[in-house]
Design an enzyme around this catalytic site. Structure first.
Site, short mmCIF file in Angstrom:
data_model
loop_
_atom_site.label_atom_id
_atom_site.label_comp_id
_atom_site.label_asym_id
_atom_site.label_seq_id
_atom_site.Cartn_x
_atom_site.Cartn_y
_atom_site.Cartn_z
N GLY A 176 2.12 -6.40 4.49
CA GLY A 176 3.05 -7.08 3.55
C GLY A 176 4.37 -6.84 4.05
O GLY A 176 5.42 -7.24 3.60
N GLU A 186 9.70 3.16 7.19
CA GLU A 186 9.83 4.22 6.21
C GLU A 186 11.25 4.90 6.17
O GLU A 186 11.81 5.79 5.14
CB GLU A 186 8.96 5.34 6.36
CG GLU A 186 7.43 4.89 5.97
CD GLU A 186 6.39 5.50 6.83
OE1 GLU A 186 5.74 6.33 6.24
OE2 GLU A 186 6.19 5.20 8.07
N GLY A 224 0.79 -1.22 0.02
CA GLY A 224 0.18 -0.06 -0.12
C GLY A 224 0.85 1.18 0.16
O GLY A 224 0.28 2.38 -0.49
#
Length: 707
Positions: free
Chosen positions: A475, A670, A245
């Site tokens: 994921g 991230e 996503g």
């Protein structure tokens, strides 16, 4: 529970969900088995602003197998909570090209597509503005930017710092519009039951059930139940597996609302809706384009005395969203005089949303390229420049760091990479027709623990435990990481943990976003396990159970917790063609304790690959004349292939940050992308002498530097 807990976390562990995914038995949203499904195809606007005057539905409704044609005039009504992008088919007003203005539901997908192509639309078109530019006359200061940050900040005497500076860097940098393109598109299967009778949480108790690909099942319920006029306990969201996503699935979008509307119009039928790849560039979010002016003032020894970061970011008339791109530079370096600002530019375009490291990714590109320019101006090695500006404490708040090992990442990373500080003259390294350059940039990402997650633990007997929490696996490996955390906390083997996630019927879980998932859910699991042990002791009876919410971490009131890292990139540029390759990239990170090295490494190199993509490939080209993205497919929206991602490695420092979480971990999802694009373009400067300030870097950008 075992009296001596097993240290399950920290050992490389294969994905628990791997076999089911490989075998194709792990159900993604669109694949959930439902009885008697029907299929939806949306109709989208071909104008960027105006009003739909009429939709001729006769031909579509005459197609055998068509069950419903929804328009703004016959769609079920939503409540007043349906604002912005959730106000689907409630008015005929058009706010951007690609907006959903109708839908066909039919017995097969092929029938729905054919019928949708027969719909004829008449518009009253109005002038629109879809051109992003930093000098837009209507730029304004938003109340907050993404993450709830203040848009502007200032400390010290910035103007005086620049007046006294020995060296000043003053440049503009920009990043383009980019679109999240996970392998699994946004999908939803919606079922509306108009005659349900609440029955203690069974499937029959829910008026609306959505099987949707989301990073936050509870968040979808909290957002959309009021939109549909439902109590939260009458709506359920199921999502055990997600095919990626990158932030775009962090909240519901218009497709979820449309699926619910269609299901409400056809109660009892399961409405299946998979967003097409072209529509993935329309109504499900994207990274806003940004323009940054960065100014750095420094003395001759390389100490930065003044810093200004002005950001201009695209927003939308549909929903305001402003990237917090200037926030990272507020506390990254030891600078006494800092001014940052954000200005929003509202256009007739879809609403931007989260894309991996929103704010930090574009903001740190600008900041870290500017630091490289400063190093070149001063004749100082760029690693040494960053080390000279290392703060002892958070310069914004004055709080001590919970753990900050950025200098180690730089020094040790340089050694492992093979950095040569004496070879920084640009355009001098050559092998045959190949120009060679190396670049560096630092990475930082805030540590976030979202409050509100709750875990339920039950002893199943023979040392086995059920652990239930409404988390999601994007994921990234949450199925495995949370199992390891639970085993660690309960003192059992990972194979003795029966984990349930991905369902809003489970105890509340916060969003899989902001690199906060493992920290937030893991803290809740550890809290519940500790209370379970105190209540039932080391030999709990079969059936013993307990629920607990994540304990508030008051340590974070006294410390600044962030993750850090250093990126090193080598680039090759063909001296004849300008072709760019990245044969080698290395990242060294400080993120606290790593729960599962196997999936952590995947996260790091995935983010670094994303950085290469950001630097050299990705750009959504919006045609301002018509308001749409013209390269709205994976043929023309370029992302790297296996041939483009070559020698890429990620490692981390052995650490444990118990100020951050009871597991000693911080977020990692991230930080891999933050700064990595800057490392690539800094290497391009070293290879060619050309400074790239506007992404993505193109072959023709380098022509002036080719021999």
């Amino acid at each position: 529970m075992s009296p001596e807990p097993i240290r399950a976390g920290g050992r490389s562990t294969a994905r628990i969900d791997g076999p089911a995914k490989v075998a194709g038995t792990a159900p993604y949203a669109y694949e959930h088995p439902v009885d008697d499904p029907v299929f939806l195809v949306p109709l989208t606007s071909t104008v960027a602003r105006g009003r739909v005057d009429r939709i001729d539905t006769a031909a579509a409704e005459a197609v055998p197998g068509v069950l419903k044609v929804l328009t703004p005039w016959n769609a079920p009504r939503l409540t007043d909570e349906a604002e912005g992008e959730y106000s689907v088919l409630q008015t005929p007003d058009v706010l951007y090209r690609g907006q959903i203005i109708g839908a066909v539901v039919a017995e097969s997908l092929e029938i729905a597509r054919e019928a949708c192509s027969l719909l004829e639309v008449e518009y009253s078109e109005e002038p629109h503005d879809a051109l992003f530019r930093a000098d837009h006359p209507d730029a304004y200061t938003p109340e907050t930017v993404n993450g709830g940050y203040e848009p502007d900040s200032e400390r010290g005497d910035v103007d005086a710092a620049f007046a006294r500076a020995d060296t000043v860097v003053d440049q503009w940098y920009s990043t383009p519009e980019e679109h999240n393109n996970p392998l699994e598109p946004h999908t939803v299967v919606a079922v509306w039951r108009s005659d349900v009778v609440p029955s203690n949480g069974t499937a029959d108790a829910y008026t609306l059930t959505l099987y949707t690909s989301t990073q936050h099942p509870h968040g979808v319920v909290e957002t959309l139940a009021p939109v549909f006029g439902l109590d939260a306990d009458r709506m359920r969201v199921v999502c055990p597996y997600i095919g990626g996503g990158f932030g775009s699935k962090g909240g519901p979008h218009a497709h979820d609302v449309l699926g619910g509307l269609a299901a409400r119009a056809l109660p009892g039928r399961a409405v299946k809706f998979a967003v097409s790849r072209p529509d993935m560039f329309a109504y499900v979010g994207y990274r806003s384009p940004t323009a940054s002016r960065v100014r750095l003032a420094a003395d001759r020894d390389g100490r930065v005395t003044g810093l200004v970061h002005e950001v201009f970011a695209q927003s939308s008339r549909v929903t305001e969203f402003v990237e917090q791109a200037a926030v990272p530079l507020r506390n990254l370096y030891a600078v006494d005089n800092v001014r940052t600002s954000h200005r929003a530019i509202t256009l007739d375009v879809p609403a931007p949303f989260w894309m991996r490291a929103p704010g930090e990714a574009p903001g740190m590109f600008a900041g870290e390229v500017a630091m490289d320019e400063l190093a070149a101006e001063l004749g100082i090695d760029p690693i040494e420049l960053r080390i000279r500006n290392e703060p002892e404490a958070d310069p914004e708040t004055g709080k001590p760091w919970s753990s900050r090992r950025l200098v180690e990442c730089l020094r040790e990373g340089a050694q492992r990479f093979g950095w040569n500080p004496s070879d920084r003259e640009p355009g001098t390294r050559r092998r045959g027709t190949t120009l060679i350059g190396t670049g560096v940039a630092v990475a930082t990402y805030p540590h976030m623990v979202n409050p509100g997650s709750e875990a339920h633990i039950r002893h199943l007997g023979e040392g086995r435990y059920s652990v239930r929490i409404g988390a999601t696996d994007l994921g990234t490996g949450a199925w495995t990481a949370l199992t390891l955390i639970a085993a660690d906390a309960l003192g059992c083997r990972p194979e003795d943990v029966d984990l349930e996630i991905g369902d809003s019927a489970l105890p509340h879980g916060t969003v899989a976003g902001g690199s906060s998932g493992t920290s937030s859910w893991g803290t809740a699991i550890v809290t519940a396990a500790e209370r379970f042990g105190k209540r039932f002791g080391g030999d709990p009876p079969v059936g013993a159970e307990l629920s607990a919410s994540a304990a508030e971490n008051r340590e974070l009131e006294h410390y600044t917790a962030q993750s850090f890292g250093a990126h090193f990139a080598e680039v090759h540029v063909d001296a004849d063609t300008g072709e760019i390759r990245v044969p080698r990239m290395f990242g060294l990170f400080s993120v606290g304790r790593v729960i599962n090295p196997r999936t952590a490494r995947s996260q790091f190199i995935g983010g670094m690959s994303f950085g290469i993509s950001m630097a050299l490939f990705e750009e959504s080209i919006r045609d301002a004349r018509f308001g749409h993205v013209v390269n709205h497919d994976l043929s023309e929206y370029h992302v790297p292939t296996h041939a483009d991602i070559r020698g890429i490695e990620a490692e981390w420092l052995d650490d444990e940050d118990l100020h951050a979480t009871p597991m000693g971990s911080r977020g990692i999802g991230e930080i891999g992308i933050v700064g990595s694009a800057a490392a690539v373009v800094n290497a391009l400067w070293h290879a060619t002498g050309v400074r790239v300030r506007h992404l993505p870097a193109r072959l023709d950008d380098l022509l002036v530097g080719l021999p």
